[in-house]
Design a protein around this motif. Structure first.
Motif, PDB file in Angstrom:
ATOM      1  N   THR A  16      -1.603 133.577 -11.264  1.00  0.00           N
ATOM      2  CA  THR A  16      -0.434 133.493 -12.116  1.00  0.00           C
ATOM      3  C   THR A  16       0.828 133.609 -11.015  1.00  0.00           C
ATOM      4  N   TRP A  17       1.927 132.639 -11.459  1.00  0.00           N
ATOM      5  CA  TRP A  17       2.987 132.549 -10.669  1.00  0.00           C
ATOM      6  C   TRP A  17       4.261 132.690 -11.659  1.00  0.00           C
ATOM      7  N   LYS A  18       5.244 133.776 -11.278  1.00  0.00           N
ATOM      8  CA  LYS A  18       6.450 133.842 -12.172  1.00  0.00           C
ATOM      9  C   LYS A  18       7.489 132.901 -11.807  1.00  0.00           C
ATOM     10  N   LEU A  19       7.890 132.080 -12.696  1.00  0.00           N
ATOM     11  CA  LEU A  19       8.774 131.230 -12.633  1.00  0.00           C
ATOM     12  C   LEU A  19      10.189 131.416 -12.240  1.00  0.00           C
ATOM     13  N   ASN A  42       9.714 111.522 -10.923  1.00  0.00           N
ATOM     14  CA  ASN A  42      10.030 110.795 -12.229  1.00  0.00           C
ATOM     15  C   ASN A  42      10.332 111.738 -13.278  1.00  0.00           C
ATOM     16  N   MET A  43      10.259 113.293 -12.882  1.00  0.00           N
ATOM     17  CA  MET A  43      10.589 114.259 -13.687  1.00  0.00           C
ATOM     18  C   MET A  43      12.124 114.469 -13.966  1.00  0.00           C
ATOM     19  N   GLN A  44      12.610 114.680 -15.070  1.00  0.00           N
ATOM     20  CA  GLN A  44      14.103 114.874 -15.412  1.00  0.00           C
ATOM     21  C   GLN A  44      14.391 116.270 -15.529  1.00  0.00           C
ATOM     22  N   SER A  45      13.505 116.952 -16.073  1.00  0.00           N
ATOM     23  CA  SER A  45      13.738 118.556 -16.278  1.00  0.00           C
ATOM     24  C   SER A  45      13.335 119.427 -15.184  1.00  0.00           C
ATOM     25  N   GLU A  46      14.507 120.241 -14.777  1.00  0.00           N
ATOM     26  CA  GLU A  46      14.331 121.053 -13.567  1.00  0.00           C
ATOM     27  C   GLU A  46      13.088 122.128 -13.693  1.00  0.00           C
ATOM     28  N   LYS A  47      13.073 122.527 -14.979  1.00  0.00           N
ATOM     29  CA  LYS A  47      11.896 123.465 -15.615  1.00  0.00           C
ATOM     30  C   LYS A  47      10.745 122.830 -15.270  1.00  0.00           C
ATOM     31  N   ARG A  48      10.584 121.527 -15.789  1.00  0.00           N
ATOM     32  CA  ARG A  48       9.272 120.859 -15.644  1.00  0.00           C
ATOM     33  C   ARG A  48       8.746 120.866 -14.200  1.00  0.00           C
ATOM     34  N   LYS A  49       9.964 120.529 -13.172  1.00  0.00           N
ATOM     35  CA  LYS A  49       9.525 120.605 -11.744  1.00  0.00           C
ATOM     36  C   LYS A  49       8.911 121.660 -11.338  1.00  0.00           C
ATOM     37  N   THR A  50       9.667 122.814 -11.702  1.00  0.00           N
ATOM     38  CA  THR A  50       9.212 124.242 -11.410  1.00  0.00           C
ATOM     39  C   THR A  50       7.859 124.367 -11.622  1.00  0.00           C
ATOM     40  N   GLU A  51       7.405 124.083 -13.003  1.00  0.00           N
ATOM     41  CA  GLU A  51       6.259 124.321 -13.300  1.00  0.00           C
ATOM     42  C   GLU A  51       5.046 123.610 -12.747  1.00  0.00           C
ATOM     43  N   PHE A  52       5.360 122.428 -12.704  1.00  0.00           N
ATOM     44  CA  PHE A  52       4.617 121.309 -11.852  1.00  0.00           C
ATOM     45  C   PHE A  52       4.375 121.818 -10.391  1.00  0.00           C
ATOM     46  N   ALA A  54       4.610 125.070  -9.214  1.00  0.00           N
ATOM     47  CA  ALA A  54       4.140 126.233  -9.223  1.00  0.00           C
ATOM     48  C   ALA A  54       2.630 126.215  -9.360  1.00  0.00           C
ATOM     49  N   ALA A  55       2.238 125.364 -10.327  1.00  0.00           N
ATOM     50  CA  ALA A  55       0.632 124.933 -10.726  1.00  0.00           C
ATOM     51  C   ALA A  55       0.107 124.377  -9.474  1.00  0.00           C
ATOM     52  N   ARG A  56       0.587 123.409  -8.838  1.00  0.00           N
ATOM     53  CA  ARG A  56      -0.067 122.987  -7.648  1.00  0.00           C
ATOM     54  C   ARG A  56      -0.013 123.953  -6.294  1.00  0.00           C
ATOM     55  N   ILE A  57       0.956 125.119  -6.205  1.00  0.00           N
ATOM     56  CA  ILE A  57       0.820 125.983  -5.181  1.00  0.00           C
ATOM     57  C   ILE A  57      -0.314 126.956  -5.530  1.00  0.00           C
ATOM     58  N   ASN A  82     -13.632 117.247  -6.193  1.00  0.00           N
ATOM     59  CA  ASN A  82     -14.138 118.817  -6.378  1.00  0.00           C
ATOM     60  C   ASN A  82     -14.682 118.757  -7.635  1.00  0.00           C
ATOM     61  N   SER A  83     -15.824 119.234  -8.093  1.00  0.00           N
ATOM     62  CA  SER A  83     -16.698 119.472  -9.111  1.00  0.00           C
ATOM     63  C   SER A  83     -16.310 120.551  -9.956  1.00  0.00           C
ATOM     64  N   LYS A  84     -15.317 121.325  -9.388  1.00  0.00           N
ATOM     65  CA  LYS A  84     -14.920 122.605  -9.971  1.00  0.00           C
ATOM     66  C   LYS A  84     -13.969 122.102 -11.534  1.00  0.00           C
ATOM     67  N   HIS A  85     -14.071 122.894 -12.668  1.00  0.00           N
ATOM     68  CA  HIS A  85     -13.187 122.801 -13.567  1.00  0.00           C
ATOM     69  C   HIS A  85     -11.902 123.433 -13.543  1.00  0.00           C
ATOM     70  N   LEU A  86     -10.907 122.840 -14.087  1.00  0.00           N
ATOM     71  CA  LEU A  86      -9.681 123.291 -13.864  1.00  0.00           C
ATOM     72  C   LEU A  86      -8.631 123.362 -15.243  1.00  0.00           C
ATOM     73  N   SER A  87      -7.936 124.332 -15.525  1.00  0.00           N
ATOM     74  CA  SER A  87      -7.238 124.467 -16.765  1.00  0.00           C
ATOM     75  C   SER A  87      -5.765 125.071 -15.905  1.00  0.00           C
ATOM     76  N   ILE A  88      -4.698 124.569 -16.911  1.00  0.00           N
ATOM     77  CA  ILE A  88      -3.494 124.805 -16.410  1.00  0.00           C
ATOM     78  C   ILE A  88      -2.681 125.264 -17.579  1.00  0.00           C
ATOM     79  N   SER A  89      -1.732 126.418 -17.438  1.00  0.00           N
ATOM     80  CA  SER A  89      -0.644 126.513 -18.600  1.00  0.00           C
ATOM     81  C   SER A  89       0.438 127.284 -18.200  1.00  0.00           C
ATOM     82  N   HIS A  90       1.638 126.742 -18.897  1.00  0.00           N
ATOM     83  CA  HIS A  90       3.040 127.545 -18.532  1.00  0.00           C
ATOM     84  C   HIS A  90       3.583 128.284 -19.882  1.00  0.00           C
ATOM     85  N   SER A  91       4.327 129.348 -19.552  1.00  0.00           N
ATOM     86  CA  SER A  91       5.139 129.617 -20.580  1.00  0.00           C
ATOM     87  C   SER A  91       6.628 129.397 -19.976  1.00  0.00           C
TER      88      SER A  91
END
Length: 210
Positions: A16-19, A42-52, A54-57, A82-91
């Motif tokens: 988990t990463w604190k935004l 292509n992302m306009q929202s700063e929040k969306r960029k931060t989430e994007f 943080a998930a990749r980090i 990579n054969s592993k399963h991945l799930s991502i979520s943001h609040s």
């Protein structure tokens, strides 16, 4: 660097990463592949960029290398090569990532989020009756929502109705509590183990398909 914490579990890696940072700070911590670089630009929202970012980090922390994610028709992310399963979520407060050899889902929501207006669309009558008897209604409602989101992320089925197709057993809204859920499809029922956690003023639920 606000890596918040890793959640120990027997199935894989959950981080988990604190935004709190801005995109220009986070972009220094990961090398985006060309496809992801285009998505980011292509992302306009700063929040969306931060989430994007943080998930990749977080994925980079788990795998030890810069990731490239692809998405299916449901918007579900997959790791390339990579054969592993991945799930991502943001609040509003956190990004979370779950990587496992098993089909998995993770969801995080702010505890105070008002979901009453959609309760009939995601809660079965039996679930509403169970919640109505609890002393602490709000964490339980958020827990049900997050549990159903986690199960939905495990599946690739069309037309899932949260109130009819996904059922969650009664559970305690306490940190680390394990409970069960199921996805009732036309030709089969799929079962899940689910786990409830608090992260400050957020509820996080992760699940694995049995």
């Amino acid at each position: 660097m606000p890596f918040y914490k890793q959640i120990p579990n027997e199935f894989g890696w959950i981080g988990t990463w604190k935004l709190t940072e801005k995109p220009e700070e986070l972009i220094q911590l990961v090398q985006l592949q060309p496809e992801d670089q285009k998505r980011f630009e292509n992302m306009q929202s700063e929040k969306r960029k931060t989430e994007f970012l943080a998930a990749r980090i977080l994925v980079k922390m788990a795998l030890g290398k810069d990731p490239l994610l692809i998405y299916n028709e449901f918007g579900k992310p997959f790791l390339t090569n990579n054969s592993k399963h991945l799930s991502i979520s943001h609040s509003a407060d956190f990004a979370s990532v779950f990587i496992s050899d098993q089909k998995n889902g993770i969801d995080i929501e702010q505890t105070e989020r008002n979901i009453d207006r959609v309760a009939t669309r995601f809660l079965h009558d039996e679930e509403r009756r169970f919640i109505s008897k609890l002393n602490h209604l709000q964490p339980a409602k958020i827990g049900y929502w997050s549990a159903k989101e986690a199960i939905f992320k495990c599946s690739d089925e069309h037309g899932i109705q949260f109130n009819n197709h996904i059922r969650i057993e009664g559970f305690e809204a306490s940190d680390g509590h394990r409970f069960k859920g199921q996805l009732q499809l036309k030709d089969q029922t799929v079962y899940y183990n689910l786990y409830f956690h608090y992260l400050e003023n957020n509820v996080l639920v992760y699940g694995v398909e049995l």
